[in-house]
Design an enzyme around this catalytic site. Structure first.
Site, PDB file in Angstrom:
ATOM      1  N   PHE A 170     -48.862  30.056  -2.796  1.00  0.00           N
ATOM      2  CA  PHE A 170     -48.247  29.687  -4.556  1.00  0.00           C
ATOM      3  C   PHE A 170     -47.799  28.546  -3.865  1.00  0.00           C
ATOM      4  O   PHE A 170     -46.661  28.081  -2.993  1.00  0.00           O
ATOM      5  CB  PHE A 170     -46.928  30.744  -4.863  1.00  0.00           C
ATOM      6  CG  PHE A 170     -45.471  30.679  -3.844  1.00  0.00           C
ATOM      7  CD1 PHE A 170     -45.890  31.840  -2.290  1.00  0.00           C
ATOM      8  CD2 PHE A 170     -44.905  30.159  -4.259  1.00  0.00           C
ATOM      9  CE1 PHE A 170     -45.015  31.896  -2.119  1.00  0.00           C
ATOM     10  CE2 PHE A 170     -43.902  30.393  -3.681  1.00  0.00           C
ATOM     11  CZ  PHE A 170     -44.077  31.485  -2.786  1.00  0.00           C
ATOM     12  N   VAL A 185     -46.476  26.263   5.280  1.00  0.00           N
ATOM     13  CA  VAL A 185     -47.992  26.348   4.088  1.00  0.00           C
ATOM     14  C   VAL A 185     -47.161  27.612   3.139  1.00  0.00           C
ATOM     15  O   VAL A 185     -46.353  28.248   3.954  1.00  0.00           O
ATOM     16  CB  VAL A 185     -49.554  26.908   4.199  1.00  0.00           C
ATOM     17  CG1 VAL A 185     -50.065  25.367   4.976  1.00  0.00           C
ATOM     18  CG2 VAL A 185     -49.598  28.401   4.581  1.00  0.00           C
ATOM     19  N   LYS A 186     -46.936  27.415   1.823  1.00  0.00           N
ATOM     20  CA  LYS A 186     -46.582  28.551   1.244  1.00  0.00           C
ATOM     21  C   LYS A 186     -47.197  29.904   1.121  1.00  0.00           C
ATOM     22  O   LYS A 186     -47.776  30.259   0.000  1.00  0.00           O
ATOM     23  CB  LYS A 186     -46.038  27.837   0.259  1.00  0.00           C
ATOM     24  CG  LYS A 186     -44.451  26.915   0.126  1.00  0.00           C
ATOM     25  CD  LYS A 186     -45.079  26.584  -1.618  1.00  0.00           C
ATOM     26  CE  LYS A 186     -43.901  27.492  -1.859  1.00  0.00           C
ATOM     27  NZ  LYS A 186     -42.386  27.950  -1.683  1.00  0.00           N
ATOM     28  N   SER A 187     -47.067  30.496   2.060  1.00  0.00           N
ATOM     29  CA  SER A 187     -48.099  32.201   1.810  1.00  0.00           C
ATOM     30  C   SER A 187     -46.663  33.433   1.369  1.00  0.00           C
ATOM     31  O   SER A 187     -46.009  32.933   2.402  1.00  0.00           O
ATOM     32  CB  SER A 187     -48.837  31.925   2.897  1.00  0.00           C
ATOM     33  OG  SER A 187     -48.970  33.793   3.744  1.00  0.00           O
TER      34      SER A 187
END
Ligand code: PMP
Length: 311
Positions: free
Chosen positions: A41, A160-162
């Protein structure tokens, strides 16, 4: 069925390829999203300008690039292209006809009923809600160095935006709240300062702004990069990216958090030890003013960072 409460004032959501009412944006409990947190996201801010009677989305291109990169790193297939997300985001903002600043969340997730290694099918959803950071947060927060350590890059990619990464943030944030603090600072498994649960960290020592480098298990933050640029190009300082020790925080003249949601937030104490005078410092204050002027378009420079939403 219970809907998310409190319901935002503008409840339209991008879901399943179209704009739908808030309560209609639902996924099945058997999706890899629900079972394994298989989603990536972006949190993005759309700043409403009273002067321009228009909304500006801050650093949209960079957020869309990172959303693509997050999908690649988390091995999602097929990728939802940035152009699709851009078009959907604009359609949603127009449908909601906002006249206030909003927090936009774009999420690409693994839909269907696969098991943990399923790459797809992928789906896109976008929400936008008015959720300003309270003024008391921007006035300064008391932070705690968490006993929870940051997940290392060799276990999960924190750059990262996990979605799944955020249970680490959740535990640290909850510990800080239970212990009576406003925010957490998370160390790496090597004991160096990483960042906050949803924000990056800077300190100022000897007048020099210093922030953990991108191999410190931090998110590759867009605001961090914005701040590095503004400190160097607008404020004439020479920021440094390097490993940061916990005890350096106690010796710092200033500490602040930065992020799309947290914007520029002074840290006035760490573990109960006042930072500097215990009040937000001059570099933090000047940066806050500059940042808010730029994101709202009151400062005309850096126009490329502001994507206007067509009226
Ligand atoms: N670190 C983490 C863990 C975050 O969740 C965020 C918020 N996205 C940030 C830092 C700040 O990143 P950005 O400036 O890109 O919003």
């Amino acid at each position: 069925m219970a809907t998310t409460s409190p319901s935002p004032s503008r409840p339209l959501v991008w879901f399943d390829g179209r704009v739908v009412p808030w309560q209609d944006a639902r996924v099945h409990v058997f999706t890899p999203l629900a079972k394994y947190g298989a989603g990536v996201f972006e949190g993005i801010r759309g700043y409403w300008s009273d002067d321009a009677r228009q909304m500006f989305v801050f650093r949209l291109r960079e957020h869309l690039d990172r959303l693509t990169y997050s999908q690649v790193v988390m091995r999602m297939q097929p990728l939802v292209p940035a152009s699709t997300v851009h078009a959907a985001l604009m359609e949603l903002l127009l449908a909601n006809a906002f006249t206030e600043t909003v927090h936009i969340r774009t999420m690409v997730y693994v839909d269907g009923s696969g098991e943990s290694a399923a790459a797809g099918p992928t789906a896109l959803t976008i929400t936008a809600v008015a959720r300003p950071m309270p003024a008391r947060v921007h006035a300064g927060v008391r932070a705690q160095v968490s006993s929870w350590r940051r997940i290392p890059d060799h276990a999960m990619p924190m750059r990262v935006k996990s979605n799944a990464n955020y249970n680490n943030a959740r535990l640290a944030g909850m510990q800080a709240t239970v212990d009576g603090y406003d925010a957490a600072i998370i160390l790496t498994d090597r004991g160096k300062v990483a960042e906050g649960p949803g924000m990056c960290l800077f300190m100022v020592r000897g007048g020099v702004p210093i922030t953990p480098d991108v191999t410190s298990d931090i998110l590759e933050s867009i605001t961090r990069e914005t701040v590095l640029t503004l400190l160097a190009e607008d404020m004439g300082l020479a920021p440094v990216q390097r490993q940061v020790d916990r005890s350096e925080l106690y010796a710092a003249e200033e500490v602040f958090f930065c992020g799309t949601g947290w914007e520029i937030t002074p840290v006035t104490s760490v573990d109960g030890i006042p930072i500097g005078s215990g009040e937000p410092g001059p570099i933090t204050r000047a940066l806050q003013t500059l940042y808010f002027d730029i994101v709202h378009g009151r400062n005309a420079s850096r126009a490329a960072w502001r994507t206007p939403v067509p009226a």
